[in-house]
Scaffold this motif. Structure first.
Motif, PDB file in Angstrom:
ATOM      1  N   GLN A 198       0.829  -1.212   0.000  1.00  0.00           N
ATOM      2  CA  GLN A 198       0.000   0.000   0.000  1.00  0.00           C
ATOM      3  C   GLN A 198       0.863   1.262   0.000  1.00  0.00           C
ATOM      4  O   GLN A 198       0.316   2.367   0.047  1.00  0.00           O
ATOM      5  N   ALA A 232      -7.754  -7.094   5.408  1.00  0.00           N
ATOM      6  CA  ALA A 232      -8.813  -6.483   4.601  1.00  0.00           C
ATOM      7  C   ALA A 232     -10.192  -6.910   5.102  1.00  0.00           C
ATOM      8  O   ALA A 232     -10.479  -8.096   5.214  1.00  0.00           O
ATOM      9  N   HIS A 278     -10.484 -14.249   1.052  1.00  0.00           N
ATOM     10  CA  HIS A 278     -10.021 -13.020   1.701  1.00  0.00           C
ATOM     11  C   HIS A 278     -10.179 -11.853   0.724  1.00  0.00           C
ATOM     12  O   HIS A 278      -9.836 -11.971  -0.441  1.00  0.00           O
ATOM     13  N   GLU A 279     -10.698 -10.770   1.263  1.00  0.00           N
ATOM     14  CA  GLU A 279     -10.872  -9.577   0.427  1.00  0.00           C
ATOM     15  C   GLU A 279      -9.525  -8.993   0.026  1.00  0.00           C
ATOM     16  O   GLU A 279      -8.521  -9.216   0.664  1.00  0.00           O
ATOM     17  N   GLN A 280      -9.565  -8.181  -0.992  1.00  0.00           N
ATOM     18  CA  GLN A 280      -8.393  -7.398  -1.352  1.00  0.00           C
ATOM     19  C   GLN A 280      -8.413  -6.109  -0.547  1.00  0.00           C
ATOM     20  O   GLN A 280      -9.476  -5.537  -0.313  1.00  0.00           O
ATOM     21  N   PRO A 281      -7.228  -5.623  -0.129  1.00  0.00           N
ATOM     22  CA  PRO A 281      -7.203  -4.302   0.508  1.00  0.00           C
ATOM     23  C   PRO A 281      -7.458  -3.231  -0.548  1.00  0.00           C
ATOM     24  O   PRO A 281      -7.397  -3.507  -1.745  1.00  0.00           O
ATOM     25  N   PRO A 282      -7.757  -2.010  -0.104  1.00  0.00           N
ATOM     26  CA  PRO A 282      -8.050  -0.951  -1.069  1.00  0.00           C
ATOM     27  C   PRO A 282      -6.845  -0.676  -1.966  1.00  0.00           C
ATOM     28  O   PRO A 282      -5.709  -0.878  -1.564  1.00  0.00           O
ATOM     29  N   THR A 283      -7.111  -0.235  -3.169  1.00  0.00           N
ATOM     30  CA  THR A 283      -6.028   0.129  -4.084  1.00  0.00           C
ATOM     31  C   THR A 283      -5.259   1.300  -3.486  1.00  0.00           C
ATOM     32  O   THR A 283      -5.865   2.261  -3.018  1.00  0.00           O
ATOM     33  N   PRO A 284      -3.931   1.221  -3.476  1.00  0.00           N
ATOM     34  CA  PRO A 284      -3.166   2.324  -2.879  1.00  0.00           C
ATOM     35  C   PRO A 284      -3.397   3.629  -3.646  1.00  0.00           C
ATOM     36  O   PRO A 284      -3.532   3.614  -4.867  1.00  0.00           O
TER      37      PRO A 284
END
Lengths: 323, 323
Positions: A27, A142, B303-309
């Protein structure tokens, strides 16, 4: 308030530490990651996995110049670690952790934190049954909650910065009192682990013949318990050593309820059993609706395909509609 | 010995019944499937799902002309069903079931089975927390065990035929004594369900505020328990009403072990806690090695993806190696 940090020091690099390293890097939240471990083998493993930029066995060395320090070691090691890093902490740095208990952490780490350093204990409610540096993955946080328990006197700006850091890794963040955290986690986490460890231990004590049958037929329920009873032993030892009062309080409630249920089984009280078994379904629905669980059957576990059918044999009877 | 049957009668069409219908049809094991249910709505649902060929509310009607009859209703309904179908059973037919207890089934169904009809109780060790006709899928039994407990006097050829039927649906089959089945299942299945129902019930009794926090932070362990505590309430009521002795015996062992563990927590006995928590990992490895569980972390839960940086902000400091 920027969630960006110049140097992140991770003290300990197991499942959670390595996941932070991967998520923070992906990130773009940190420039330099320094990693300290107690054992050389773990450090070598972290280096091979390319989890950071600086690797050292000296925790004080790792935190020098860091504006964010996160303790990711077992809670039992915190007091010694806090004492060791204290002289090397930068004024203005944030010190946090990922331990599963919070009051104890405030008690043993707090006194070592120098004035001008901001101590904000934390607990990401995320994990798997795997441990060690290779167990981490960037998606771990997440959609999961991270609880922060800021200590007295920490400026709001510092807390906001740490909140932003966790949010950027995908977490939802909630701040609360350390004692309240420990009570809630006793029931959501510590008691389920204690129970799972206990029942798996009961099976481990069975005679060899019966034990091999239990393993064979484990798909009938037991195997779910073995997942959480496969979690890191040292971490969990420390949880029970450091959150004793809340655990014993919740275990008391569990035991009372179990005695009542045992009596319902003994007396053959069908209506009481059915009423309990019906009521518990609603709790799972709430968890799925809250986005904390998959609705897929069996957790979405993979299911094998049955064998390919052989060619239909020739039959000498009349056959039915579908023949 | 052919695993092929002319007419399969399924009495009850929940998760297991519907999975048998789908698997038997897909593997070409039966020509006609007749389905009987107690309630019209369930029958309509089965028809909409196209699970069989004949649909009736009359169990006796369903079994007429069937060479394989499988009771797939809650065990509590077996005695009445056996009495109802007895006069309509064909000589040479096999009567089986899928109930989670076996001694009780032998006791309540056995006396109604006419001479010349082969009664072979069965229990597929497979399932999910979902129930009803729409919950079934053809892969449910693949790679899972099915236990058969043939009663006295059943010809080997009949048992072999039923073994072949389950194997063709992907199951591994083991024959054993009904009482032994009930003891093994008490620990692998009945006690885990009782414990899971109990802890979810303890949570359901918490004050509203705490309960909503438990749901929020359930990813820390509790949510695993809610899966098995979401299983069919009537089926599980009947399990505890009909396997009482084995359940109480195993619950006694569980309680003894829990008392010891509780004392270790109370006295802060770290070595005892760590020793138990280490030993239990081996049991999970055995289950994975036996092919009864996935080795994937978290059961392979998505598992979800984290937000796009966001684009890296301009920084006014020197930056490190990774800047």
């Amino acid at each position: 308030m920027s969630a960006h940090f110049k140097k992140l020091a991770l003290i300990g690099i197991g499942l959670i530490g390595s996941s932070i390293a991967l998520a923070a890097r992906r990130q773009g939240l940190v420039e330099v990651i320094s990693i300290a471990t107690r054992r050389q083998e773990t450090l070598d493993e972290a280096r091979e996995l390319n989890l950071g930029d600086i690797y050292t066995l000296d925790a004080a060395e790792a935190v020098r110049g860091a504006d964010l320090v996160i303790l990711c070691a077992p809670v039992g090691a915190y007091a010694a670690l806090a004492e060791a890093i204290a002289p090397a902490l930068e004024p203005g740095a944030i010190v946090s952790d990922v331990g599963s208990v919070k009051e104890h952490v405030v008690k043993v780490v707090g006194p070592h934190v120098p004035a001008g350093v901001h101590f904000i204990p934390g607990h990401p409610i995320a994990g798997t049954e795997h441990s060690g540096p290779s167990a981490g993955f960037a998606e771990l946080f997440a959609g999961r909650w991270c609880v922060l328990t800021p200590t007295a006197g920490v400026p709001q700006a510092a807390t906001d910065r740490l909140v932003g850091f966790w949010q950027a890794m995908g977490s939802m963040v909630e701040c609360m009192d350390a004692a309240h955290h420990d009570m809630v986690l006793a029931i959501t986490s510590h008691i389920p682990h204690l129970i799972a460890y206990n029942i798996v231990g009961t099976v481990a004590d069975l005679e060899a013949d019966t034990k091999s049958e239990v393993i064979k037929f484990s798909a009938s329920g037991f195997r779910d318990f073995t997942r959480i009873a496969a979690s890191d032993p040292v971490m969990w030892r420390d949880v029970f050593l450091t959150n004793r009062d809340a655990v014993l309080e919740m275990l008391g409630r569990f035991n009372e309820d179990l005695s009542r249920l045992q009596r319902a089984v003994r007396t053959g009280d069908g209506p009481a059993l059915e009423a309990l078994f019906t009521r518990t379904r609603a709790i799972r629905r709430s968890i799925i609706n809250a986005g904390q669980e998959t609705a897929a059957a069996d957790f979405g576990r993979p299911h094998e395909q049955p064998p390919t059918p052989e060619p239909t044999p020739v039959r000498d009877h009349g056959g039915g509609d579908d023949a």
